[in-house]
Design a protein around this motif. Structure first.
Motif, PDB file in Angstrom:
ATOM      1  N   ALA A   1       0.838  -1.192   0.000  1.00  0.00           N
ATOM      2  CA  ALA A   1       0.000   0.000   0.000  1.00  0.00           C
ATOM      3  C   ALA A   1       0.874   1.242   0.000  1.00  0.00           C
ATOM      4  CB  ALA A   1      -0.917   0.008   1.226  1.00  0.00           C
ATOM      5  N   GLN A   2       0.312   2.325  -0.507  1.00  0.00           N
ATOM      6  CA  GLN A   2       1.003   3.610  -0.424  1.00  0.00           C
ATOM      7  C   GLN A   2       0.050   4.621   0.168  1.00  0.00           C
ATOM      8  OE1 GLN A   2      -0.719   5.630  -2.389  1.00  0.00           O
ATOM      9  NE2 GLN A   2      -0.834   4.907  -4.480  1.00  0.00           N
ATOM     10  N   GLU A   3       0.629   5.584   0.887  1.00  0.00           N
ATOM     11  CA  GLU A   3      -0.223   6.545   1.565  1.00  0.00           C
ATOM     12  C   GLU A   3       0.336   7.954   1.448  1.00  0.00           C
ATOM     13  OE1 GLU A   3       0.325   6.407   6.171  1.00  0.00           O
ATOM     14  OE2 GLU A   3       0.522   4.344   5.416  1.00  0.00           O
ATOM     15  N   HIS A   4      -0.570   8.907   1.558  1.00  0.00           N
ATOM     16  CA  HIS A   4      -0.219  10.311   1.521  1.00  0.00           C
ATOM     17  C   HIS A   4       0.493  10.708   2.804  1.00  0.00           C
ATOM     18  CE1 HIS A   4      -2.752  11.766  -1.952  1.00  0.00           C
ATOM     19  NE2 HIS A   4      -3.224  10.548  -1.773  1.00  0.00           N
ATOM     20  N   GLY A   5       1.638  11.360   2.669  1.00  0.00           N
ATOM     21  CA  GLY A   5       2.221  12.061   3.799  1.00  0.00           C
ATOM     22  C   GLY A   5       1.605  13.441   3.905  1.00  0.00           C
ATOM     23  N   PRO A   6       2.048  14.244   4.882  1.00  0.00           N
ATOM     24  CA  PRO A   6       1.548  15.612   4.956  1.00  0.00           C
ATOM     25  C   PRO A   6       2.296  16.484   3.953  1.00  0.00           C
ATOM     26  CG  PRO A   6       2.958  15.141   6.838  1.00  0.00           C
ATOM     27  CD  PRO A   6       2.909  13.889   6.010  1.00  0.00           C
ATOM     28  N   ARG A   7       3.198  17.306   4.405  1.00  0.00           N
ATOM     29  CA  ARG A   7       4.024  18.106   3.501  1.00  0.00           C
ATOM     30  C   ARG A   7       5.315  17.319   3.282  1.00  0.00           C
ATOM     31  NH1 ARG A   7       6.099  24.277   4.803  1.00  0.00           N
ATOM     32  NH2 ARG A   7       7.195  24.629   2.840  1.00  0.00           N
ATOM     33  N   GLY A   8       5.273  16.416   2.317  1.00  0.00           N
ATOM     34  CA  GLY A   8       6.349  15.443   2.131  1.00  0.00           C
ATOM     35  C   GLY A   8       6.034  14.160   2.870  1.00  0.00           C
ATOM     36  N   GLY A   9       6.814  13.117   2.584  1.00  0.00           N
ATOM     37  CA  GLY A   9       6.663  11.870   3.320  1.00  0.00           C
ATOM     38  C   GLY A   9       5.634  10.909   2.789  1.00  0.00           C
ATOM     39  N   ASP A  10       5.267  10.984   1.499  1.00  0.00           N
ATOM     40  CA  ASP A  10       4.442   9.927   0.911  1.00  0.00           C
ATOM     41  C   ASP A  10       5.220   8.609   0.986  1.00  0.00           C
ATOM     42  OD1 ASP A  10       2.701  11.972   0.201  1.00  0.00           O
ATOM     43  OD2 ASP A  10       3.459  12.102  -1.844  1.00  0.00           O
TER      44      ASP A  10
ATOM     45  N   THR B   1       7.327  10.195  10.664  1.00  0.00           N
ATOM     46  CA  THR B   1       7.002  10.559   9.287  1.00  0.00           C
ATOM     47  C   THR B   1       8.201  11.266   8.673  1.00  0.00           C
ATOM     48  OG1 THR B   1       5.518  11.886   7.884  1.00  0.00           O
ATOM     49  CG2 THR B   1       5.966  12.736  10.078  1.00  0.00           C
ATOM     50  N   PHE B   2       8.312  11.193   7.351  1.00  0.00           N
ATOM     51  CA  PHE B   2       9.312  11.970   6.626  1.00  0.00           C
ATOM     52  C   PHE B   2       8.772  13.334   6.216  1.00  0.00           C
ATOM     53  CE2 PHE B   2      11.209   7.848   6.398  1.00  0.00           C
ATOM     54  CZ  PHE B   2      12.568   8.061   6.240  1.00  0.00           C
ATOM     55  N   GLY B   3       7.494  13.610   6.559  1.00  0.00           N
ATOM     56  CA  GLY B   3       6.888  14.882   6.228  1.00  0.00           C
ATOM     57  C   GLY B   3       6.914  15.847   7.394  1.00  0.00           C
ATOM     58  N   GLN B   4       6.291  17.000   7.190  1.00  0.00           N
ATOM     59  CA  GLN B   4       6.188  18.003   8.227  1.00  0.00           C
ATOM     60  C   GLN B   4       4.831  18.668   8.135  1.00  0.00           C
ATOM     61  OE1 GLN B   4       8.644  21.610   7.422  1.00  0.00           O
ATOM     62  NE2 GLN B   4       9.386  20.503   5.634  1.00  0.00           N
ATOM     63  N   GLU B   5       4.513  19.470   9.150  1.00  0.00           N
ATOM     64  CA  GLU B   5       3.244  20.185   9.148  1.00  0.00           C
ATOM     65  C   GLU B   5       3.154  21.082   7.917  1.00  0.00           C
ATOM     66  OE1 GLU B   5       0.954  19.532  11.124  1.00  0.00           O
ATOM     67  OE2 GLU B   5       1.730  19.037  13.125  1.00  0.00           O
ATOM     68  N   TYR B   6       1.923  21.324   7.449  1.00  0.00           N
ATOM     69  CA  TYR B   6       1.752  22.232   6.320  1.00  0.00           C
ATOM     70  C   TYR B   6       2.244  23.631   6.649  1.00  0.00           C
ATOM     71  CZ  TYR B   6      -0.935  18.539   4.110  1.00  0.00           C
ATOM     72  OH  TYR B   6      -1.315  17.344   3.550  1.00  0.00           O
ATOM     73  N   SER B   7       2.256  23.971   7.931  1.00  0.00           N
ATOM     74  CA  SER B   7       2.784  25.261   8.357  1.00  0.00           C
ATOM     75  C   SER B   7       4.303  25.259   8.436  1.00  0.00           C
ATOM     76  CB  SER B   7       2.210  25.633   9.724  1.00  0.00           C
ATOM     77  OG  SER B   7       2.587  24.669  10.702  1.00  0.00           O
ATOM     78  N   GLY B   8       4.915  24.067   8.306  1.00  0.00           N
ATOM     79  CA  GLY B   8       6.364  23.968   8.300  1.00  0.00           C
ATOM     80  C   GLY B   8       6.972  23.371   9.546  1.00  0.00           C
ATOM     81  N   GLY B   9       6.200  23.076  10.584  1.00  0.00           N
ATOM     82  CA  GLY B   9       6.740  22.536  11.822  1.00  0.00           C
ATOM     83  C   GLY B   9       6.940  21.034  11.765  1.00  0.00           C
ATOM     84  N   ALA B  10       7.679  20.513  12.739  1.00  0.00           N
ATOM     85  CA  ALA B  10       7.949  19.076  12.830  1.00  0.00           C
ATOM     86  C   ALA B  10       6.723  18.332  13.330  1.00  0.00           C
ATOM     87  CB  ALA B  10       9.127  18.830  13.768  1.00  0.00           C
ATOM     88  N   ILE B  11       6.640  17.043  12.956  1.00  0.00           N
ATOM     89  CA  ILE B  11       5.570  16.161  13.404  1.00  0.00           C
ATOM     90  C   ILE B  11       6.202  14.988  14.145  1.00  0.00           C
ATOM     91  CG2 ILE B  11       3.677  14.635  12.698  1.00  0.00           C
ATOM     92  CD1 ILE B  11       3.359  16.359  10.208  1.00  0.00           C
ATOM     93  N   GLY B  12       5.678  14.672  15.322  1.00  0.00           N
ATOM     94  CA  GLY B  12       6.083  13.473  16.023  1.00  0.00           C
ATOM     95  C   GLY B  12       7.522  13.467  16.479  1.00  0.00           C
ATOM     96  N   GLU B  13       8.146  12.269  16.396  1.00  0.00           N
ATOM     97  CA  GLU B  13       9.467  12.028  16.974  1.00  0.00           C
ATOM     98  C   GLU B  13      10.578  11.900  15.939  1.00  0.00           C
ATOM     99  OE1 GLU B  13       9.093   8.553  19.381  1.00  0.00           O
ATOM    100  OE2 GLU B  13       7.389   9.353  20.525  1.00  0.00           O
ATOM    101  N   GLY B  14      10.262  12.129  14.675  1.00  0.00           N
ATOM    102  CA  GLY B  14      11.275  11.971  13.641  1.00  0.00           C
ATOM    103  C   GLY B  14      10.797  11.025  12.562  1.00  0.00           C
ATOM    104  N   SER B  15      11.743  10.329  11.918  1.00  0.00           N
ATOM    105  CA  SER B  15      11.392   9.469  10.776  1.00  0.00           C
ATOM    106  C   SER B  15      11.586   7.979  11.054  1.00  0.00           C
ATOM    107  CB  SER B  15      12.219   9.869   9.554  1.00  0.00           C
ATOM    108  OG  SER B  15      13.608   9.741   9.832  1.00  0.00           O
TER     109      SER B  15
END
Length: 360
Positions: free
Chosen positions: A221-230, A247-261
């Motif tokens: 399966a493949q899934e959408h990341g946020p801003r990057g990270g598909d 995630t390999f993505g980040q918030e749409y506002s540019g901030g980090a998500i979670g604990e890393g990749s």
């Protein structure tokens, strides 16, 4: 290393249009989403707004009656279509859709017998719990494996992303059922207290592409990341795929998500896109029209407006190629035709059904 190379853009190579030709089979479709080829060669096309069409052999279209109430809007509507493995005998057509109800809407799956131009004996076999507000991240793809189990991909409904890590709901999960909606007794969480028994895997964001590997019979399966990270993932029973902890993505506002990749107790993706291509539609090519594409993994790109071909060495991606960039179209759905061509649906207000065939 393979992810690093892709992130740096070193492996993506374009394919020239002289390797294939494009036939336009239909246009004027309103955001088409689901597609199946019937045993007689006719095609069923689902439009997101909640219409199911039969594309007849002469190119004419017939409206299929009998769909349930659908919450169409935003990313919601009539979504994927699938035929029962024994469709020629039992006429069961499966379809996923955004189902309205108390609390908002959620992904649901129903089946009905296709008799002439009407759906009869309709049965809802899955309802995402809970329903939530908003019109984003419904998933959803349907895939039957060689044993006849039905996999249903979902989304975490965007505003409820933390629920993807919890097993008491269906948000951000892959579901595994028998063809009649019953839960298989070997599902990984069937005996865990407070876990919903239909869950096969969790920690997903919004899965709009899924396919059964033709050699192993395993779901990819493949899934959408946020801003990057598909991501492309090989799906394992009971596994946690990380969203939104990693995630390999980040918030749409540019901030980090979670604990890393990366997290030691969560599955790493097989392949990642940064920036996002917005993947939707997925197939392993096994046809005879394009022998050079045998066993490639094809993925449609909405934001990327292209068709991606990944060459594989077992469970490793070795290279990425791009097709159909010249169209500038959002690629929603891919289906291998019985004659070995590839059907492509473009997601637009003037959506098209295309077919890739070898050059004349």
């Amino acid at each position: 290393m393979r992810m690093l190379l892709l992130l740096l853009g070193l492996l993506a190579t374009p394919l020239t249009a002289d390797e294939y030709r494009i036939e336009t089979l239909a246009d004027g479709l309103q955001h088409p989403w689901g597609l199946v080829e019937l045993p007689n060669g006719e095609l069923l096309i689902g439009e997101r707004r909640g219409r199911l069409l039969r594309l007849n052999a002469d190119g004419s279209r017939t409206l299929i009656d009998g769909l349930p109430e659908i919450a169409s809007g935003g990313q919601g509507g009539l979504l994927d279509l699938a035929l029962h493995p024994d469709f020629a005998d039992n006429l069961w057509l499966y379809f996923s859709y955004s189902q309205p109800g108390p609390g908002g809407a959620g992904t649901a799956v129903a089946r009905a017998r296709l008799t002439g131009n009407r759906l009869i004996e309709q049965q809802v076999i899955f309802e995402q719990y809970p329903k939530t507000s908003g019109s984003a991240h419904f998933g959803s793809r349907l895939a039957f494996d060689p044993q006849g189990y039905l996999f249903i991909t979902t989304g975490e409904r965007y505003h409820s992303r933390d629920m993807a890590q919890q097993l008491d709901n269906h948000l951000g999960k892959i579901i595994r059922l028998h063809d009649d909606g019953q839960v298989p007794k070997d599902n990984p969480f069937i005996d865990r207290p407070y876990a919903l028994p239909a869950i096969w895997s969790y920690g997903h964001r919004n899965i709009q592409g899924a396919a059964i590997h033709p050699g192993s019979g395993v779901l990819w399966a493949q899934e959408h990341g946020p801003r990057g990270g598909d991501e492309v993932n090989i799906i394992k029973a009971g596994a946690n795929y990380g969203w939104p902890v990693v995630t390999f993505g980040q918030e749409y506002s540019g901030g980090a998500i979670g604990e890393g990749s990366h997290h030691s107790e969560m599955e790493d993706p097989l392949w990642v896109w940064v920036p996002s291509i917005a993947p939707s539609g997925m197939l392993f090519y096994t046809g005879s029209q394009f022998p050079q594409w045998q066993d490639s993994l094809f993925i449609g790109a909405l934001k990327g407006r292209k068709l991606v071909r990944l060459t594989l060495d077992g469970e490793q991606v070795t290279q990425e190629h791009h097709l159909l960039s010249e169209l500038g179209s959002r690629i929603r759905t891919l289906v291998q035709a019985r004659d070995g061509g590839i059907y492509v649906l473009t997601d637009e207000s003037n959506g098209k059904l295309l077919k890739l065939m070898p050059p004349l």
